[in-house]
Design an enzyme around this catalytic site. Sequence first.
Site, PDB file in Angstrom:
ATOM      1  N   ARG A 237      -4.789  74.780  29.573  1.00 54.03           N
ATOM      2  CA  ARG A 237      -5.722  73.811  30.139  1.00 54.03           C
ATOM      3  C   ARG A 237      -6.922  73.583  29.227  1.00 54.03           C
ATOM      4  NH1 ARG A 237      -9.697  74.584  33.790  1.00 54.03           N
ATOM      5  NH2 ARG A 237      -8.879  76.628  34.409  1.00 54.03           N
TER       6      ARG A 237
ATOM      7  N   TYR B  34      -6.471  46.863  29.262  1.00 53.00           N
ATOM      8  CA  TYR B  34      -5.336  47.271  30.093  1.00 53.00           C
ATOM      9  C   TYR B  34      -5.754  47.336  31.563  1.00 53.00           C
ATOM     10  CZ  TYR B  34      -2.031  50.686  32.076  1.00 53.00           C
ATOM     11  OH  TYR B  34      -1.135  51.347  32.870  1.00 53.00           O
TER      12      TYR B  34
ATOM     13  N   ASP C  61      -9.814  51.470  21.993  1.00 45.63           N
ATOM     14  CA  ASP C  61      -8.434  51.838  22.306  1.00 45.63           C
ATOM     15  C   ASP C  61      -7.549  51.122  21.299  1.00 45.63           C
ATOM     16  OD1 ASP C  61      -5.796  51.920  23.274  1.00 45.63           O
ATOM     17  OD2 ASP C  61      -6.463  52.122  25.344  1.00 45.63           O
TER      18      ASP C  61
ATOM     19  N   LYS D  97       3.034  55.970  23.587  1.00 42.71           N
ATOM     20  CA  LYS D  97       3.530  54.770  22.934  1.00 42.71           C
ATOM     21  C   LYS D  97       3.974  55.057  21.494  1.00 42.71           C
ATOM     22  CE  LYS D  97       2.114  52.782  26.787  1.00 42.71           C
ATOM     23  NZ  LYS D  97       1.190  53.719  27.420  1.00 42.71           N
TER      24      LYS D  97
END
Length: 380
Positions: free
Chosen positions: A47, A101, A173, A198
Amino acid sequence: MKRPTIAIHGGGALGERVAGTPVVTPLTQSVNFAQPLGTAEGLIYPRHGNTPNAQLVERRLAMLEGAEAAVLLSSGMAATACAMLALLRAGDHLLSSTWIYGGTRRLFEEELGSLGIEVSLIDPMAPRAWRRSLRKNTRAIFVESPVNPTCRVLDLSFLANMAKNAGVALVVDSTFASPINFRPLEHGADVVIHSATKYLNGHHDVLGGVVLGTASYIEEVRQKMAVWGPAPDPFAVWLLERGLKTLDVRVARQNDNALQLAQWCEGRQEFSRVHYPGLTSHPDHQIAEECLDGFGGMMAVELAGGGAAAEQFLSKLQLVTHAPSLGGVDTLVSEPRYTSHAHMTALDRAMIGIPDGFLRVSVGIEDVNDLIADIEQALR
């Protein structure tokens, strides 16, 4: 090392291999690691994002992007959320492009507002609007380039200068480009975000995200990840490293395929418009030529018959798959009105360049003539 070599070897211990050392990085699929006695130093925990596989891939991605440091997260949205939480506090103001997005827009409009963070959405092509909207409590500017799903390409120089003069962070981004085609830090950005799902992975089998920037800032993002919990699974990180090794050759092929496919589509009367930065008809073609190393594997088309024509076209495709996501070796096509921008009205979508009949195409690495043949038979 050049980027094709970095994508394979970056961040590793070059020159230190001895007989018996595995060529492929071993997967360390462990949640727990032995901890030294009497100290908090040396604690390894997934984590916290400091496991062996994660640290190797983070170093490699930082080298590819030209950043001081990187942190991997469990998804692109997790990366965006933690990146912004590390920059913004209650009472702060965020300036964001309207061309983003759909999931990011929902994060900004619905979630950040509930945390006391103000958000202003700005037309990215209106410099005066950016200047007018800048406030004393503005802490960050957020844009996508190239833009999802319209494939617009922004000139970052104006925003970079404005951000620098105002003392705010410019966050970009760059998922559509990958570090092979575009590196925002070289153009004045402070923070770069990718959905590693992606192009970075490239095989439609991993969910992940990455934030890149200065070492001190990335440590803040890492702390947000540790608290909110969106750390990546070791196996996903291992798969991501495997995908990175072919990043350069995949993107080069996708660049070539997309340009040829876009040029072919532009000659078909069934498409009222073709969106691809490599076409001279694209409104940002000049900017793309100046700032991109490749025009990318993403393109979009608009069916002249609108939404009904798009549905008929999609129903006839055989090789190209109707599916969300992008950036992989398989060519995919999706309708933003039913995926990323489904929460917006038809009018609101049209205002940002996504009318009914708009299809986003993620071009893969198949033979481009086979892709053209499939699209041609679907149009018939």
